[in-house]
Design an enzyme around this catalytic site. Structure first.
Site, mmCIF file in Angstrom:
data_model
loop_
_atom_site.group_PDB
_atom_site.id
_atom_site.type_symbol
_atom_site.label_atom_id
_atom_site.label_comp_id
_atom_site.label_asym_id
_atom_site.label_seq_id
_atom_site.Cartn_x
_atom_site.Cartn_y
_atom_site.Cartn_z
ATOM 1 N N GLY A 15 63.414 -56.413 52.516
ATOM 2 C CA GLY A 15 63.542 -57.757 51.944
ATOM 3 C C GLY A 15 64.874 -58.372 52.353
ATOM 4 O O GLY A 15 65.882 -57.681 52.413
ATOM 5 N N ARG A 83 53.661 -45.229 60.247
ATOM 6 C CA ARG A 83 52.483 -45.549 59.424
ATOM 7 C C ARG A 83 52.221 -47.043 59.540
ATOM 8 O O ARG A 83 52.328 -47.793 58.589
ATOM 9 C CB ARG A 83 52.793 -45.153 57.968
ATOM 10 C CG ARG A 83 51.593 -44.642 57.244
ATOM 11 C CD ARG A 83 51.941 -44.048 55.898
ATOM 12 N NE ARG A 83 50.718 -44.004 55.094
ATOM 13 C CZ ARG A 83 50.322 -44.989 54.309
ATOM 14 N NH1 ARG A 83 51.048 -46.072 54.157
ATOM 15 N NH2 ARG A 83 49.179 -44.886 53.635
ATOM 16 N N THR A 122 64.340 -48.974 54.893
ATOM 17 C CA THR A 122 64.802 -49.075 56.287
ATOM 18 C C THR A 122 65.510 -47.789 56.704
ATOM 19 O O THR A 122 65.318 -47.305 57.823
ATOM 20 C CB THR A 122 65.751 -50.291 56.424
ATOM 21 O OG1 THR A 122 65.040 -51.446 55.986
ATOM 22 C CG2 THR A 122 66.210 -50.499 57.857
ATOM 23 N N THR A 142 70.893 -54.830 50.236
ATOM 24 C CA THR A 142 69.857 -55.117 49.232
ATOM 25 C C THR A 142 70.480 -55.792 48.018
ATOM 26 O O THR A 142 71.564 -55.396 47.560
ATOM 27 C CB THR A 142 69.059 -53.883 48.742
ATOM 28 O OG1 THR A 142 68.292 -54.254 47.587
ATOM 29 C CG2 THR A 142 69.923 -52.707 48.341
ATOM 30 N N ILE A 143 69.779 -56.795 47.521
ATOM 31 C CA ILE A 143 70.244 -57.414 46.277
ATOM 32 C C ILE A 143 70.191 -56.400 45.135
ATOM 33 O O ILE A 143 70.912 -56.528 44.157
ATOM 34 C CB ILE A 143 69.409 -58.666 45.885
ATOM 35 C CG1 ILE A 143 67.944 -58.322 45.648
ATOM 36 C CG2 ILE A 143 69.579 -59.769 46.894
ATOM 37 C CD1 ILE A 143 67.165 -59.434 44.928
ATOM 38 N N ARG A 179 65.583 -71.424 20.501
ATOM 39 C CA ARG A 179 64.526 -70.561 21.029
ATOM 40 C C ARG A 179 65.094 -69.223 21.477
ATOM 41 O O ARG A 179 66.283 -69.097 21.744
ATOM 42 C CB ARG A 179 63.909 -71.212 22.283
ATOM 43 C CG ARG A 179 63.051 -72.409 22.001
ATOM 44 C CD ARG A 179 62.725 -73.120 23.296
ATOM 45 N NE ARG A 179 61.693 -74.125 23.089
ATOM 46 C CZ ARG A 179 61.475 -75.142 23.906
ATOM 47 N NH1 ARG A 179 62.212 -75.304 24.986
ATOM 48 N NH2 ARG A 179 60.504 -75.992 23.664
ATOM 49 N N MET A 186 65.253 -59.730 39.435
ATOM 50 C CA MET A 186 64.752 -58.698 40.355
ATOM 51 C C MET A 186 65.584 -57.421 40.253
ATOM 52 O O MET A 186 66.508 -57.333 39.449
ATOM 53 C CB MET A 186 64.767 -59.237 41.782
ATOM 54 C CG MET A 186 63.577 -60.113 42.122
ATOM 55 S SD MET A 186 63.614 -60.526 43.874
ATOM 56 C CE MET A 186 61.942 -61.143 44.091
ATOM 57 N N GLY A 187 65.266 -56.455 41.109
ATOM 58 C CA GLY A 187 66.044 -55.210 41.123
ATOM 59 C C GLY A 187 65.207 -53.959 41.296
ATOM 60 O O GLY A 187 65.736 -52.860 41.291
ATOM 61 N N ARG A 188 63.865 -54.137 41.355
ATOM 62 C CA ARG A 188 62.960 -52.977 41.434
ATOM 63 C C ARG A 188 63.231 -51.998 40.295
ATOM 64 O O ARG A 188 63.268 -52.396 39.152
ATOM 65 C CB ARG A 188 63.096 -52.289 42.799
ATOM 66 C CG ARG A 188 62.237 -52.897 43.863
ATOM 67 C CD ARG A 188 62.033 -51.975 45.030
ATOM 68 N NE ARG A 188 63.262 -51.329 45.455
ATOM 69 C CZ ARG A 188 63.321 -50.358 46.338
ATOM 70 N NH1 ARG A 188 62.207 -49.902 46.871
ATOM 71 N NH2 ARG A 188 64.454 -49.824 46.698
ATOM 72 N N GLU A 239 63.013 -56.880 36.180
ATOM 73 C CA GLU A 239 61.572 -56.833 36.452
ATOM 74 C C GLU A 239 61.007 -55.421 36.247
ATOM 75 O O GLU A 239 59.825 -55.246 35.975
ATOM 76 C CB GLU A 239 61.280 -57.297 37.878
ATOM 77 C CG GLU A 239 61.931 -56.421 38.953
ATOM 78 C CD GLU A 239 61.650 -56.860 40.375
ATOM 79 O OE1 GLU A 239 60.965 -57.875 40.576
ATOM 80 O OE2 GLU A 239 62.128 -56.168 41.305
ATOM 81 N N ARG A 283 60.415 -68.483 25.164
ATOM 82 C CA ARG A 283 60.034 -68.943 26.509
ATOM 83 C C ARG A 283 60.654 -68.022 27.553
ATOM 84 O O ARG A 283 61.597 -67.284 27.263
ATOM 85 C CB ARG A 283 60.527 -70.367 26.746
ATOM 86 C CG ARG A 283 59.958 -71.397 25.802
ATOM 87 C CD ARG A 283 58.466 -71.615 26.073
ATOM 88 N NE ARG A 283 57.976 -72.731 25.296
ATOM 89 C CZ ARG A 283 58.016 -73.999 25.682
ATOM 90 N NH1 ARG A 283 58.531 -74.319 26.849
ATOM 91 N NH2 ARG A 283 57.553 -74.957 24.904
ATOM 92 N N HIS A 289 62.405 -64.978 44.033
ATOM 93 C CA HIS A 289 63.094 -64.952 45.328
ATOM 94 C C HIS A 289 64.265 -65.926 45.419
ATOM 95 O O HIS A 289 64.994 -65.892 46.418
ATOM 96 C CB HIS A 289 62.085 -65.205 46.454
ATOM 97 C CG HIS A 289 61.093 -64.082 46.588
ATOM 98 N ND1 HIS A 289 59.991 -63.983 45.777
ATOM 99 C CD2 HIS A 289 61.072 -63.005 47.406
ATOM 100 C CE1 HIS A 289 59.326 -62.881 46.095
ATOM 101 N NE2 HIS A 289 59.942 -62.276 47.076
HETATM 102 O O1 F6P Z 1 64.296 -55.096 47.251
HETATM 103 C C1 F6P Z 1 64.550 -56.457 47.102
HETATM 104 C C2 F6P Z 1 63.477 -57.102 46.272
HETATM 105 O O2 F6P Z 1 63.774 -58.476 46.145
HETATM 106 C C3 F6P Z 1 63.271 -56.474 44.896
HETATM 107 O O3 F6P Z 1 64.240 -56.840 43.961
HETATM 108 C C4 F6P Z 1 61.887 -56.963 44.561
HETATM 109 O O4 F6P Z 1 61.264 -56.105 43.648
HETATM 110 C C5 F6P Z 1 61.195 -56.927 45.909
HETATM 111 O O5 F6P Z 1 62.217 -56.973 46.891
HETATM 112 C C6 F6P Z 1 60.234 -58.075 46.130
HETATM 113 O O6 F6P Z 1 59.599 -57.885 47.345
HETATM 114 P P1 F6P Z 1 58.722 -59.013 48.038
HETATM 115 O O7 F6P Z 1 59.666 -59.948 48.748
HETATM 116 O O8 F6P Z 1 57.842 -58.284 48.987
HETATM 117 O O9 F6P Z 1 57.978 -59.718 46.958
#
Ligand code: F6P
Length: 365
Positions: A15, A83, A122, A142-143, A179, A186-188, A239, A283, A289
């Site tokens: 990404g 792969r 990667t 990576t973010i 509210r 993000m962050g996986r 997330e 809310r 992204h």
């Molecule tokens: O690894 C960077 C990242 O933005 C994660 O934070 C997120 O879960 C994932 O990539 C999203 O991937 P994609 O761009 O395929 O939706």
């Protein structure tokens, strides 16, 4: 130079994130200016190696890109040449190992090493090339900030800045309307972005994958704030956050990707539960992204420049299969193959967690 490396390839994999172009610039400019190296840009990550798409990067190609978001080379987070997914129609996918084809293309271009700019996916692919005798020098991107071996990846600070700005903006409207407002970051599987942006913005609740939450505790905290006259609450949710004994919320499965799970949707789940249980209007906003786009913050420009320069410098000193990293205040390197496939998650005993708890932040425990 111990080894007379004269021509290298550079690619950006996984990404994208702010700072990729700053690394490319540093690689190309220091290669030309200091080390008399020729740099070839491989397009769209490892896909460009499979399809033999690469071009020479001269000084002008690396000019005026320091502050540019994205990557001038293109990227790909679905490509592992061992792969390689080939679509067979009717939604069927067949996987082929096309590593030999890549290696032929590397040798045909006379590339003596690859500089691979990416995250753990990667580096995992780069390790496979190392095992096949291709020298790879990794640059940690990576973010998510979850690459094992380095204290920080470039792109992270920019994502935190976006997250913080969003939380600050949501804060004022949350207060006006009394509210509960949730921002999904993000962050996986790592909560670094939510933890840092949450701390920076004074979020009342921070939910991260490393500390599973109890929804009743989150609701009790929000209700308690309300009773004390704080009629709003701000929640920063990763997330990848999940309830105790629960599962992460999956937005999508992409079978063509080496890492097929795409997380997303936790904020919507939380909003419904909190509103149902507390009666307070709740809310949510999913940043998505937005966190990966735009110009890098100054800290990322500096780090990206240091990493790109160090990759070329170490290569010129004879380094093989190394990952350029930052440890403390020092730019150094470690074994690239050791970092592959490992994630650097937050230790629940991390000093930042302790500091957050001590200033009253709830982790929903
Ligand atoms: O690894 C960077 C990242 O933005 C994660 O934070 C997120 O879960 C994932 O990539 C999203 O991937 P994609 O761009 O395929 O939706």
């Amino acid at each position: 130079m111990p080894k007379s490396v004269r021509r290298v390839g550079v690619l950006t994999g996984g990404g994208d994130c702010p700072g990729l172009n700053a690394v490319i610039r540093a690689v190309v400019k220091s290669a030309i200016h200091r080390y008399e190296l020729e740099v070839w840009g491989i397009e769209d990550g490892f896909q460009g190696l499979i399809e033999n798409r690469m071009h020479l990067l001269d000084w002008s190609a690396a000019s005026n890109i320091l502050t540019l978001g994205g990557t001038i080379l293109g990227s790909n987070n679905k490509c592992d040449p061992t792969r390689w997914a080939v679509r067979k129609g009717k939604g069927e996918v067949e996987f082929q190992d096309v590593t030999d084809r890549c290696i032929d293309h590397i040798h045909a271009r006379g590339l003596e090493a690859l500089i691979v700019i990416g995250g753990d996916g990667t580096m995992t692919v780069a390790s496979k090339f190392v095992q096949r005798g291709i020298n790879c020098i990794g640059v940690p991107k990576t973010i998510d900030n979850d690459l094992w071996g380095t204290d920080i990846t470039f792109g992270f600070e920019s994502a935190v800045a976006v997250g913080t700005d969003a939380l600050d903006r949501i804060h004022t409207t949350a207060a006006s309307h009394h509210r509960v407002m949730i921002v999904e970051l993000m962050g996986r599987n790592a909560g670094w972005i939510a933890l840092h942006a949450g701390l920076a913005s004074g979020a009342d609740v921070v939910l991260i994958p490393e500390i599973p939450y109890d929804i009743d505790k989150v609701c009790e905290y929000v209700a308690w704030r309300s009773q004390r006259g704080k009629r709003f609450s701000l929640i920063a949710a990763s997330e990848g956050a999940k309830a105790v004994g629960g599962q992460q919320v999956v937005a999508k499965i992409d079978p063509t990707s080496p890492d097929p799970v795409r997380l997303g949707g936790i904020a919507a789940v939380l909003a419904k539960q909190i509103e149902d249980k507390t009666g307070i209007e709740t809310r949510f906003t999913v940043l998505g992204h937005v966190q990966r786009g735009g110009t890098p913050v100054a800290a990322d420009r500096v780090l990206a420049t240091q990493f790109g320069h160090a990759a070329v410098q170490k290569l010129s000193q004879g380094a093989e299969a190394r990952l350029v990293v930052k440890k403390g205040c020092t730019i150094t390197d470690c074994d690239l193959t050791e970092c592959a496939g490992k994630q650097r998650l937050i230790d629940p005993g991390h000093p930042l967690i302790e500091a957050a708890r001590d200033v009253g932040t709830s982790f929903g425990e």
